[in-house]
Design an enzyme around this catalytic site. Sequence first.
Site, PDB file in Angstrom:
ATOM      1  N   CYS A   1      25.900  51.902  35.070  1.00  0.00           N
ATOM      2  CA  CYS A   1      24.504  51.791  35.516  1.00  0.00           C
ATOM      3  C   CYS A   1      23.540  51.413  34.389  1.00  0.00           C
ATOM      4  CB  CYS A   1      24.062  53.079  36.219  1.00  0.00           C
ATOM      5  SG  CYS A   1      23.838  54.520  35.150  1.00  0.00           S
ATOM      6  N   HIS A  58      21.409  58.465  36.361  1.00  0.00           N
ATOM      7  CA  HIS A  58      21.594  57.159  37.010  1.00  0.00           C
ATOM      8  C   HIS A  58      20.314  56.350  36.929  1.00  0.00           C
ATOM      9  CE1 HIS A  58      23.736  54.295  39.457  1.00  0.00           C
ATOM     10  NE2 HIS A  58      22.685  54.181  40.253  1.00  0.00           N
ATOM     11  N   HIS A 110      21.551  47.890  41.398  1.00  0.00           N
ATOM     12  CA  HIS A 110      22.197  48.756  40.404  1.00  0.00           C
ATOM     13  C   HIS A 110      23.711  48.608  40.419  1.00  0.00           C
ATOM     14  CE1 HIS A 110      23.169  52.364  43.275  1.00  0.00           C
ATOM     15  NE2 HIS A 110      23.201  51.231  43.941  1.00  0.00           N
TER      16      HIS A 110
END
Length: 344
Positions: A259, A308, A320
């Site tokens: 991420c 994240h 993402h």
Amino acid sequence: MASHRRPKQPSRARVTVLTTAAAAAVVLSANAANAAPSEKLSKDEVKAKVDKLYEEAEQATEKLDGAKDKQQKLQKEISTIQDNVARGQEELNKLRDSLGSLATAQYRSGGIDPSVQLFLSSDPDDYLDKASTLDQLSSQQVEALKKIQDKQRELAQERAEASDKLKDLSATRTELAKQKSAVQSKLADAQKLLNTLTAKEKAALDAEQAQAASRASSRVDLGNTGSASSRAAAAFAAAQSVIGSPYVYGASGPSSFDCSGLTSWAYAQAGVTIPRTSEAQANAGTRIYSQSDLKVGDLVIFYGDYHHVGLYAGNGQVLHAPHTGAVVRYESISNMTFEFGVRI
């Protein structure tokens, strides 16, 4: 003639113990035979457990990325210090040679001063602090000795700093191995769960995820949503160019990403350097707490520990790298726990 003796009979206590044990074994066998087999988890239950393991793996991945980043910085710092020490030692040797030349000249003109002799055989710190010694030296010799003393102290400090950083590097490498093991363990557990699904269930699960990504993509309308800046627009365009690239823990492009690897790579393509981990990226710019104020290209931070991150894509969507087994894709922000946005 051989004698025939009657075999010894077991005692009543021994017979009782054996009988009890045999009876217990029969009961256990009967219970085992009648016990219901463990129920197979449904597709949705497996998905829920796998998603949880992927989230835990990503938490460990961000810590792994942080340890890697720290290791690289420490290695560069240690290398710089070691280079400085090497150069400093050369300077110190030249200063000593210079003082030796003074001593040689002094000898030729009538003998070496006792204090200079003392220096050439030991550490000048022992006698520089003695005024009586300084009184016996020429101003040129005093200046040379002070330079040597300063250089020695400087080198001692740099060597101590290098030693501390080497210890820190060792601890960082230990942390790196620990987090890598944690990631691999979580991913292995997730794979075991996925292996319990039938081929039909796996296909259904993949189809559901593909449909969700398609719905999210269809909701992205960049024509009606302004970007945060030209740099944010460039970063977002870079991320769009790698849609479909696989998630790989610890990866930061150009063909696979985790991420924070995706977001740091995307901004690098726009000529902007941001930190490597999601936790550090959370502090890389101005925080935006209202989703309605987000603009395309803003970082979006998820979960309380900031493990994240993605790029805002407009209309409540984020671009993402989700987790292992997935690819870079669009997804609704509402599918995750939104914390805040960050405008670089």
